[in-house]
Every structure is written in C-alpha cells, then in structure tokens.
Write an enzyme that holds these catalytic residues in place. Structure first.
Site, PDB file in Angstrom:
ATOM      1  N   LYS A  58     -10.884  17.964 -50.757  1.00 61.25           N
ATOM      2  CA  LYS A  58     -10.799  18.186 -49.321  1.00 61.25           C
ATOM      3  C   LYS A  58      -9.372  18.205 -48.769  1.00 61.25           C
ATOM      4  O   LYS A  58      -8.508  17.472 -49.208  1.00 61.25           O
ATOM      5  CB  LYS A  58     -11.565  17.072 -48.559  1.00 61.25           C
ATOM      6  CG  LYS A  58     -13.055  17.111 -48.756  1.00 61.25           C
ATOM      7  CD  LYS A  58     -13.729  18.359 -48.209  1.00 61.25           C
ATOM      8  CE  LYS A  58     -13.924  18.287 -46.727  1.00 61.25           C
ATOM      9  NZ  LYS A  58     -14.876  17.257 -46.327  1.00 61.25           N
ATOM     10  N   HIS A  69     -19.509  36.396 -29.389  1.00 60.03           N
ATOM     11  CA  HIS A  69     -20.664  35.640 -29.927  1.00 60.03           C
ATOM     12  C   HIS A  69     -20.374  35.153 -31.344  1.00 60.03           C
ATOM     13  O   HIS A  69     -21.298  34.968 -32.124  1.00 60.03           O
ATOM     14  CB  HIS A  69     -21.936  36.493 -29.931  1.00 60.03           C
ATOM     15  CG  HIS A  69     -22.156  37.269 -28.672  1.00 60.03           C
ATOM     16  ND1 HIS A  69     -22.820  36.733 -27.586  1.00 60.03           N
ATOM     17  CD2 HIS A  69     -21.764  38.512 -28.295  1.00 60.03           C
ATOM     18  CE1 HIS A  69     -22.858  37.641 -26.607  1.00 60.03           C
ATOM     19  NE2 HIS A  69     -22.206  38.720 -27.009  1.00 60.03           N
ATOM     20  N   ASN A  81       0.819  -1.218   0.000  1.00 56.27           N
ATOM     21  CA  ASN A  81       0.000   0.000   0.000  1.00 56.27           C
ATOM     22  C   ASN A  81       0.852   1.267   0.000  1.00 56.27           C
ATOM     23  O   ASN A  81       0.579   2.203  -0.742  1.00 56.27           O
ATOM     24  CB  ASN A  81      -0.961  -0.001   1.196  1.00 56.27           C
ATOM     25  CG  ASN A  81      -1.924  -1.179   1.153  1.00 56.27           C
ATOM     26  OD1 ASN A  81      -1.994  -1.871   0.141  1.00 56.27           O
ATOM     27  ND2 ASN A  81      -2.636  -1.404   2.237  1.00 56.27           N
ATOM     28  N   GLU A 112      -8.912  18.468 -34.998  1.00 54.58           N
ATOM     29  CA  GLU A 112     -10.152  17.775 -34.606  1.00 54.58           C
ATOM     30  C   GLU A 112      -9.867  16.679 -33.590  1.00 54.58           C
ATOM     31  O   GLU A 112     -10.624  16.484 -32.640  1.00 54.58           O
ATOM     32  CB  GLU A 112     -10.835  17.183 -35.835  1.00 54.58           C
ATOM     33  CG  GLU A 112     -11.405  18.240 -36.758  1.00 54.58           C
ATOM     34  CD  GLU A 112     -11.859  17.642 -38.090  1.00 54.58           C
ATOM     35  OE1 GLU A 112     -12.773  16.808 -38.087  1.00 54.58           O
ATOM     36  OE2 GLU A 112     -11.279  17.998 -39.121  1.00 54.58           O
TER      37      GLU A 112
HETATM   38  N1  ARG Z   1      -1.664  -3.213  -7.263  1.00 55.33           N
HETATM   39  C1  ARG Z   1      -2.237  -2.462  -6.178  1.00 55.33           C
HETATM   40  C2  ARG Z   1      -2.641  -1.065  -6.617  1.00 55.33           C
HETATM   41  O1  ARG Z   1      -2.307  -0.689  -7.680  1.00 55.33           O
HETATM   42  C3  ARG Z   1      -1.286  -2.304  -5.034  1.00 55.33           C
HETATM   43  C4  ARG Z   1      -1.300  -3.417  -4.113  1.00 55.33           C
HETATM   44  C5  ARG Z   1      -2.018  -3.217  -2.883  1.00 55.33           C
HETATM   45  N2  ARG Z   1      -2.929  -4.302  -2.857  1.00 55.33           N
HETATM   46  C6  ARG Z   1      -3.405  -4.833  -1.761  1.00 55.33           C
HETATM   47  N3  ARG Z   1      -4.186  -5.834  -1.878  1.00 55.33           N
HETATM   48  N4  ARG Z   1      -3.101  -4.402  -0.570  1.00 55.33           N
HETATM   49  O2  ARG Z   1      -3.295  -0.352  -5.894  1.00 55.33           O
END
Ligand code: ARG
Length: 461
Positions: free
Chosen positions: A282, A155, A109, A289
């Site tokens: 054209k 406008h 995390n 675009e």
């Molecule tokens: N691959 C995950 C993400 O991109 C990160 C891993 C965290 N996953 C977890 N099960 N704690 O967020």
C-alpha cells in the site's frame, strides 16, 4: 480577587470558573489586545481624559508586558478569566493606580470585538497568501501538461477529451474566487468597534477615528449596539474558508481516485504518502484524505457559530465568547492544510500514458464523430443516432472508433470517408475546442495568463 468583585460577597464557584474562563484559548489575541489598549490609552491622553504622563506610562508598561510574555518571563494566569482581564491586572500590578485608568471609556465588550477583528484581519491576510502560493503550484502543473490528454467526466463517466492543464485551470479559478471572497470579507471586517463601550458608547469625549486610524482600520462601526454584538465577520470568514475547503476536498477526491490502480493517473511523492501497517503493497494518499476529512470539521465550526448567534438578542451576550474556539480551529486547520496540499501537488508525478489510454478507451470522441457527420450535412440528431449505433457495435465487437474499419463505418453511413480517423483523433478533438474556456492549448494558455496576472496583481506590492 476578580476585577469586578465590588458588587459580590463571594468568590465564584470553581466549576463556574471552569466554564467561564477563556484565557486558555483567547490568550492568542495578546498582541491584538495590547495594540488595542495602546491605541486606546494614547487617545485617552490626547483627549485629556487621563493625564498625558499616565497615558505614556500605561503604553510603556503594555509593551513590557508583551515583551515579557514573548520572552517567557511572564505566564498567563488562569485567575485572569480572559486575556483582557489578564493584561489589565498585570498592568495594575506593575504601575498601580495608573494601570486602573486604562479601562476608562471602554468595556470588555468593545475590547473583545476589537481584538477579534484585528486578529481575524491578520489571519485572513495570511491565508490569502497561502492560497496564492497554492495557485502558483497549480499554474506550474498546468504549464507542464498543456498537451497531456485525459478524459473529462460527467457522472464520473468518461465524457470528452481534455488536458491535464485544462483540468488544473478549473481548480485555479475556484481558488481565484476564494481569494476575492476573502478580500470582500476582509473589506467588511475593516471597521473599528472600539468606543461602542458596553453597548451604548460612552459619556467621555473620545476620538474613535484616531483609534481606528492608529489600528489600521479604514473606518469605524456606525452603531454601538451593533458594534459590540456583530459577529457576522467571524461567520463570513468561516463561510469563505468552508468554501475553500470544499474546493480542496474536491481536488483531494480526484487525487485519491487518480492514485488508485483503477486510474493510476498520478504517483504521489513518497514524502507525501503513507504506508499500511499490514499491507506491504500500500501507498496511501492520506494527505488528500485528511484534507477531505478536515473539510467536515471546518463546516462544523461554521454551523456551530451560526447556531450560537441564532436568535441572540442585542447587544453583547456571553454566548459570543463561543466564537473563538471554532474560528481559531478553522484558521489553524486551513493554515495546516494549504501548504502541505501545495507541496503534495508540487511533488506528484503525472503518468500521461495512463491518462491517454483511459482517454482512448471510453468513446470520448463520439461527440466529435457525430459533429463530423454534421459537417457532411446530416442534422445533429440523426448523426447522434448513427454514432450511437457505431458505439454499440464497437462495444459488442471489442473495437474502438479509432480501430473500426472504414468499411464498417460506411456500412452504417456512406458519409464516412478516410478523413474520419483524423477527425476523431483525440488531439484533433482537443485542438478543435479552442473557444474561450476550452481545452485547446492556446485557449488554456489564455486561461493561465489570466490566473498568473491575477496572482501578480495580488503579490507584487
Ligand atoms: N471574554 C469575553 C468574550 O470573549 C469578553 C468579555 C466580555 N464579558 C462580559 N462579561 N461582559 O466574549
């Protein structure tokens, strides 16, 4: 076998892997993942959390893994789930138990929160450089068109005369704000979340400041729950890039109009236009675009990410893995658009005669004509009414304010004299607007100096 298989009796279902696996798109963060792990392993060794020799072995092996991927000797494996698992698995395959120690005092995390910050910091800097390149092209266009008179619109009705240079400097100012907005965003992104652990930091005696310093961050994140679950910087970057694309789409729209036979203010270079498969006459402004169209895609990515984050409880949730594809797509899109857009502008040809005749045909000097009467002593509202009557007469009789006889002028107001023609010439109208910000050549030169000083302040280091 999964790295986390200890608690499980079965493998995950294949369909789960299909949904869960992110290595297909997060592998682009390999360099950041390796850098982060090197800094982390170095810190673990220095703090005595793992042996110094193990730390060194891990670092050397991480470098080898990166080199092997870059040389094509090693391929990303889908069994790995994500880039973080891939690197750790490979490390362990190569150096055994020592490899298993890299994840001490860390979680995926805080690892992914770090990787995405490192990645976006780098990309934001590259995009900033591309915007500055585009600004240089716009500045060059302005340099060549200080007295190219064209109508300015409100406008989409011809309103008052300006010059192409003045018009270009309007866009330069938008881009200047895009650059400073990106800088603000990068400044806020500049915090290292590693050490937040899974969500409540860690029990090991880590040195977060050392890791932050080594990775080039100015500071560390201040709260571990926030550190792993903040994706504001992703949204903010996508917001900055959405505004940038909005600006490019506005100029695209003008380019598309200016290329039409109804305007014909510019001619695109053949290398930056396309033909039709059926209509031989054209020459289409596809680049403009596409940039206009891709703006929708970049907005969509921003909305997707805002929606992913909406109402997510603290701290990490797997929903957040959904940040990557939209932000990567936005970055890829913007990086594709900016250089080709700059090249299209750089190679297009201005058609000043057509701009000039459009400027001469729409009574865009009517305000100046009224100001002429004000200078002769008339209150503005009365002058306004008189000129309105003149314009009405001209339209009915296929005349312009320039071609109308002095006799006719004086029939409507005896205050008109021979000098009215000089007063309403488009050159006079432009030159009279020398207030800061206006289209008079000297005023535009000052605007250009401001922009070129800005570009220099951002590129000469
Ligand atoms: N691959 C995950 C993400 O991109 C990160 C891993 C965290 N996953 C977890 N099960 N704690 O967020």
């Amino acid at each position: 076998m999964k790295l986390w298989s200890g608690r499980f009796d079965k493998d995950t279902d294949a369909l789960v892997d299909e949904l869960n696996v992110s290595i297909g798109f997060d592998s682009r963060m390999l360099p950041e993942d390796i850098r982060g792990s090197i800094a982390h392993a170095g810190m673990l060794g220095a703090q005595g959390i793992i042996e110094q020799t193990e730390s060194e072995k891990i670092i050397a092996c991480l470098k080898e893994i990166q080199a092997d991927i870059e040389a094509g000797r090693l391929e990303f494996s889908r069994d790995a789930e994500d880039i973080h698992m891939f690197v750790e698995t490979e490390l362990t395959r190569r150096i055994g138990d020592t490899g298993k120690r890299v994840h001490t005092a860390r979680s995926r995390n805080d690892q992914v929160a770090l990787d995405i910050r490192l990645y976006l910091k780098k990309e934001a800097a590259e995009i900033k450089a591309l915007i500055l390149e585009l600004m240089k092209v716009i500045l060059k266009l302005a340099e060549g068109s200080l007295d190219v008179i064209m109508p300015a619109y409100t406008h989409l009705q011809r309103a008052q005369p300006t010059t192409f240079a003045h018009y270009m400097m309007a866009y330069a100012n938008m881009l200047l704000r895009d650059v400073t907005r990106l800088e603000d965003c990068m400044e806020r992104m500049d915090e290292c979340p590693l050490g937040s652990g899974a969500l409540t930091s860690t029990t090991y005696p880590i040195d977060r400041h050392r890791v932050a310093r080594e990775l080039g961050f100015s500071r560390i994140t201040q709260n571990s729950l926030d550190g792993v679950s903040d994706r504001d910087f992703v949204i903010e970057l996508m917001g900055c890039l959405s505004i940038l694309m909005m600006h490019l789409s506005r100029l695209s729209e003008e380019i598309i109009m200016w290329c039409s036979w109804e305007f014909k203010f510019i001619e695109l270079d053949d290398a930056y236009a396309t033909g039709s498969s059926i209509m031989p006459q054209k020459k289409n402004p596809d680049i403009a675009e596409l940039v206009r169209g891709k703006t929708g895609r970049v907005y969509g990515n921003l909305i997707a990410m805002l929606t992913v984050m909406k109402a997510l409880p603290l701290a990490y949730n797997k929903d957040m893995q959904e940040d990557k594809e939209p932000v990567f797509d936005t970055i890829d899109t913007v990086k594709k658009c900016l250089p080709v857009f700059a090249a299209m502008l750089d190679t297009m040809r201005l058609l000043p005669e057509n701009m000039r005749s459009a400027a001469g045909a729409g009574f865009i000097n009517a305000t100046d004509c009224a100001d002429y009467l004000v200078k002769k002593g008339l209150p503005f509202r009365d002058a306004y009414t008189i000129v309105g009557r003149l314009v009405n007469y001209c339209i009915a009789n296929n005349e312009t304010l320039e071609t109308l006889s002095l006799e006719k002028y004086r029939e409507i107001s005896p205050l008109f004299a021979e000098d009215v023609y000089e007063a309403i010439s488009l050159e006079t109208c432009v030159a009279a607007r020398y207030a800061p910000g206006g289209p008079a050549p000297d005023s535009v030169k000052a605007q250009m100096e401001y922009i070129s000083d800005f570009i220099r302040s951002r590129t000469s280091s």
